[in-house]
Design a protein around this motif. Sequence first.
Motif, short mmCIF file in Angstrom:
data_model
loop_
_atom_site.label_atom_id
_atom_site.label_comp_id
_atom_site.label_asym_id
_atom_site.label_seq_id
_atom_site.Cartn_x
_atom_site.Cartn_y
_atom_site.Cartn_z
N ARG C 143 0.84 -1.22 0.00
CA ARG C 143 0.00 0.00 0.00
C ARG C 143 0.86 1.26 0.00
NH1 ARG C 143 -3.99 -0.14 4.90
NH2 ARG C 143 -4.32 2.05 4.34
N ALA C 144 1.79 1.30 0.90
CA ALA C 144 2.65 2.49 1.00
C ALA C 144 3.49 2.64 -0.26
CB ALA C 144 3.52 2.41 2.23
N GLY C 145 3.92 1.51 -0.78
CA GLY C 145 4.71 1.56 -2.01
C GLY C 145 3.89 2.11 -3.17
N ALA C 146 2.67 1.60 -3.30
CA ALA C 146 1.80 2.03 -4.39
C ALA C 146 1.51 3.52 -4.30
CB ALA C 146 0.50 1.23 -4.36
N ALA C 147 1.42 4.02 -3.08
CA ALA C 147 1.12 5.43 -2.88
C ALA C 147 2.36 6.30 -3.06
CB ALA C 147 0.53 5.64 -1.49
N GLY C 148 3.45 5.66 -3.37
CA GLY C 148 4.69 6.41 -3.60
C GLY C 148 5.27 7.00 -2.33
N LEU C 149 4.84 6.46 -1.18
CA LEU C 149 5.33 7.02 0.08
C LEU C 149 6.56 6.30 0.60
CD1 LEU C 149 1.82 7.42 1.71
CD2 LEU C 149 3.30 9.25 0.85
N LEU C 150 6.70 5.07 0.15
CA LEU C 150 7.79 4.27 0.70
C LEU C 150 9.01 4.39 -0.21
CD1 LEU C 150 8.18 2.37 3.08
CD2 LEU C 150 7.63 0.47 1.55
N ARG C 151 10.10 4.56 0.42
CA ARG C 151 11.37 4.65 -0.30
C ARG C 151 11.52 3.44 -1.22
NH1 ARG C 151 16.80 5.44 3.15
NH2 ARG C 151 18.33 5.36 1.45
N PRO C 152 11.82 3.65 -2.46
CA PRO C 152 11.93 2.53 -3.41
C PRO C 152 12.99 1.54 -2.96
CG PRO C 152 11.94 4.63 -4.58
CD PRO C 152 12.03 4.95 -3.13
N GLY C 153 12.70 0.30 -3.18
CA GLY C 153 13.68 -0.74 -2.83
C GLY C 153 13.44 -1.36 -1.47
N VAL C 154 12.59 -0.74 -0.66
CA VAL C 154 12.31 -1.30 0.66
C VAL C 154 11.43 -2.54 0.51
CG1 VAL C 154 11.12 -0.92 2.83
CG2 VAL C 154 12.59 0.87 1.89
N THR C 155 11.82 -3.60 1.16
CA THR C 155 11.08 -4.86 1.04
C THR C 155 10.35 -5.22 2.32
OG1 THR C 155 12.87 -6.20 1.90
CG2 THR C 155 12.93 -5.73 -0.46
N SER C 188 13.70 5.70 12.33
CA SER C 188 13.68 4.66 11.30
C SER C 188 12.62 4.92 10.26
CB SER C 188 13.43 3.29 11.94
OG SER C 188 14.34 3.08 13.00
N LEU C 189 11.46 5.33 10.72
CA LEU C 189 10.39 5.57 9.76
C LEU C 189 10.75 6.73 8.84
CD1 LEU C 189 7.16 5.02 11.88
CD2 LEU C 189 8.14 3.55 10.11
N ASP C 190 11.39 7.72 9.38
CA ASP C 190 11.84 8.82 8.52
C ASP C 190 12.80 8.30 7.46
OD1 ASP C 190 10.29 10.66 9.72
OD2 ASP C 190 11.87 11.55 10.95
N GLY C 191 13.62 7.37 7.86
CA GLY C 191 14.55 6.79 6.90
C GLY C 191 13.86 5.96 5.84
N LEU C 192 12.63 5.59 6.12
CA LEU C 192 11.89 4.75 5.18
C LEU C 192 11.07 5.55 4.17
CD1 LEU C 192 10.36 1.92 7.41
CD2 LEU C 192 12.02 1.64 5.55
N ARG C 193 10.88 6.82 4.46
CA ARG C 193 10.03 7.63 3.57
C ARG C 193 10.67 7.85 2.21
NH1 ARG C 193 5.56 11.31 5.82
NH2 ARG C 193 5.27 11.13 3.56
N GLU C 198 17.48 8.71 -2.28
CA GLU C 198 17.78 7.70 -3.31
C GLU C 198 17.25 6.34 -2.85
OE1 GLU C 198 22.27 6.41 -2.75
OE2 GLU C 198 21.76 8.33 -1.83
N PRO C 199 16.92 5.48 -3.79
CA PRO C 199 16.40 4.14 -3.41
C PRO C 199 17.47 3.31 -2.71
CG PRO C 199 16.77 4.30 -5.79
CD PRO C 199 16.98 5.67 -5.23
N LEU C 200 16.99 2.34 -1.94
CA LEU C 200 17.93 1.39 -1.34
C LEU C 200 18.48 0.52 -2.45
CD1 LEU C 200 16.20 0.06 1.89
CD2 LEU C 200 18.36 1.31 1.75
N PRO C 201 19.74 0.15 -2.34
CA PRO C 201 20.28 -0.79 -3.33
C PRO C 201 19.54 -2.12 -3.22
CG PRO C 201 21.84 -0.45 -1.53
CD PRO C 201 20.72 0.51 -1.31
N THR C 202 19.40 -2.80 -4.33
CA THR C 202 18.65 -4.06 -4.27
C THR C 202 19.47 -5.19 -3.66
OG1 THR C 202 19.30 -4.34 -6.56
CG2 THR C 202 17.04 -3.63 -6.15
N ASP C 203 20.76 -5.12 -3.87
CA ASP C 203 21.58 -6.17 -3.24
C ASP C 203 22.05 -5.70 -1.88
OD1 ASP C 203 24.92 -5.50 -4.13
OD2 ASP C 203 23.17 -4.18 -4.45
#
Lengths: 215, 215, 215, 215
Positions: C143-155, C188-193, C198-203
């Motif tokens: 949900r958060a990802g779809a809304a563009g709120l979550l930092r890309p790459g967060v799993t 932590s949540l601020d770090g997740l926004r 920049e997105p988290l690296p995938t690896d």
Amino acid sequence: MAVAEPESTARRRAPRVDAIRNREAIVEAAAEVLAEQGAAVDVREIARRSGVGMGTLYRHFPKKDDLVHTVLRQDFSRWAESARQAAIDAEDPWAALTDFYQQALTGYARHRAIMENFALTWSVPDLEGIRQLRLVIEELCARAGAAGLLRPGVTTDDLLLLLVSLGHAVQITDECRPQMWNRLLRISLDGLRADRREPLPTDTAPDSVSRSLRQ
Amino acid sequence: MAVAEPESTARRRAPRVDAIRNREAIVEAAAEVLAEQGAAVDVREIARRSGVGMGTLYRHFPKKDDLVHTVLRQDFSRWAESARQAAIDAEDPWAALTDFYQQALTGYARHRAIMENFALTWSVPDLEGIRQLRLVIEELCARAGAAGLLRPGVTTDDLLLLLVSLGHAVQITDECRPQMWNRLLRISLDGLRADRREPLPTDTAPDSVSRSLRQ
Amino acid sequence: MAVAEPESTARRRAPRVDAIRNREAIVEAAAEVLAEQGAAVDVREIARRSGVGMGTLYRHFPKKDDLVHTVLRQDFSRWAESARQAAIDAEDPWAALTDFYQQALTGYARHRAIMENFALTWSVPDLEGIRQLRLVIEELCARAGAAGLLRPGVTTDDLLLLLVSLGHAVQITDECRPQMWNRLLRISLDGLRADRREPLPTDTAPDSVSRSLRQ
Amino acid sequence: MAVAEPESTARRRAPRVDAIRNREAIVEAAAEVLAEQGAAVDVREIARRSGVGMGTLYRHFPKKDDLVHTVLRQDFSRWAESARQAAIDAEDPWAALTDFYQQALTGYARHRAIMENFALTWSVPDLEGIRQLRLVIEELCARAGAAGLLRPGVTTDDLLLLLVSLGHAVQITDECRPQMWNRLLRISLDGLRADRREPLPTDTAPDSVSRSLRQ
DNA sequence: GATGAATGAGGGTTCATTCAT
DNA sequence: AATGAATGAACCCTCATTCAT
């Protein structure tokens, strides 16, 4: 390494004197209790009788089974040896056989744990210490057979089973009717003699055996 | 509850039908389990198999031992009867004896609780149900003796002990080596025949027996 | 079978009322104790607190582990549900995420056994009840990802690990410094926004991560 | 024994060489074992690995706890030092912070006893050796704060708790998912940066924090 | 009367700590 | 001083028997 080290050796042995004494006390107490009550005894009872704490017992024998097996191995060995000695001392092959049974049944047949374990010979593959006893019997069987004294067809297994069987008889009668089992032994040994009796059938098929039982 | 119940007798019979059925179910299940596993079974297992609750079981048999003894009495009886029947059906006194053993060892010797209990014959005074079996043996002994087929000196106790002894052999071998015990039976019975063998000594003093063992 | 049987049903249920009460008392006491002291508690302590004997406890839960797992399943479920509810009640996807953590960390993070078990998520395959919690997080993540709120790459795994990590923080601080963990949560949540970060690296290769850490 | 020993000092030193060596061996072995298995290890295991007897071990450390604390003090120190060194080697205050965490989490976070003990920082007053680590963090905090890189309001305690929290994450994931924790570290550090984010509230009252969490 | 849940005394085993050598 | 054996309380679990429903 191979050099004698009086001091270090003494140093290392010193503490062990007690340990060995304890270990022996444990094994001795265990042998006593196992003989009296079988392998189901409470470990605490063994500890109590040997005068050591539970921890000491478990230091020497990490599992109850370890202790039980140790005792059984020892007692089976002693048993086999005493019976073997009786056989060796005998004058002729037949006397060797009879004396073997006599001794075997006199010495250890009242040892409950021994008998419990002995009873498992046929259902458990490589049982503690029974091998030695079996070897003795094998030899006796061969000797008596070679001398033509043993009824043809009788096997080591037959003699072994006879021992277990009579051992059980000893166990259940010796306290109240000492030596009653001796009569059974006599009977069985007579049945084992060669004489002019026909050989035992080689197979054990119910039919052939039961037919022949009636002669 | 507080209502008068004139036909109390009739009323009481009704529930008893169930009670009897339960009691029988318990005994039957117990017999099965005791035969398989011996007297050390968990009482729960018996309750489970008989389909009754623990309370019911303990109402009928206040102690585990009560149930065990009841089962043993019954099964000893059946055992004695089946062996006795085999003996009766036999043509001659010797066949009666051999058939008796054959039947006795075939039918019940794998009944663990029976054998456990049978072993107590000599150490416990008036054991459950063994009397009947003893009577059968007594009769066989007398018949074979009268016919001159039984080695002189052989007593009912000898035959009884032989039965226990062989019963044990059956128990420990029959599963892995079926019929192996039959060879031992043959040997023992041969030792019991009159033939030209000298009588067994009447006493069981170690000396006389062991002397005679070597002939 | 499918017919209603008021009497027999009542009859069968009657004794169970107590049993159920006991079972519940056991589970309740266990939950309490496990929360306080973790899974290493003495079973006797649980029996004592629930007011039942050892036998009763073991009737309901044949192994200590059975009881522990039952409690954990239950408490994980409740935990997941309460956190999920908090998320559902939230107005927007981001609030859902923050409220989820808030609730999750407030409600159960002091439950020692829960946290002990939770810690095993990554080393033990299919742990009791964690699935539910994971599903909730998965949904929040989506949900958060779809809304563009979550930092890309967060799993989902990141969010799960954050939960365990913060749960541990709660556990060790909440008693002496209540709510101190809330600051960490905020960070932590601020770090997740998503923001302009920049997105988290995938690896997760040390190099790429550690390089990016310094930006 | 009763002989006067004028040079008692000299004489006493000799045995101390051994004693010191033993002590060191014990501590070293203990450190190893405690790192691997945590403080719940059997004392015997430590004695075994250090090659000394139980008596020697207990002479040096009368209680298991004494040994554990000694090891923890030492390992906390080494930990603090290694992390501090990484921070010192960094070019700028922010790199110092990230390198500190990187090093701290890489080097000792898999040390089970360290982490177990670290977790007690907040519930036990003056814990072994944590002070040094705290001092390092204090300095880092001050430096990054002074450089305007650290989000206003972030305290030493926050950074310390973050370390424990991530340390736990490392511990539970590093074996199966190496470096997974690095992603969490990245997230958390991003949350710590000043940027244009609002300061952390100074208090930790649930209301203010949770209100601000949703922004 | 029937039910099956409850009880609690053991039984096997571990481990921090002490003590004789 | 060093050694490692000894100690025993405490742990998990079983099962004959009792008791509330």
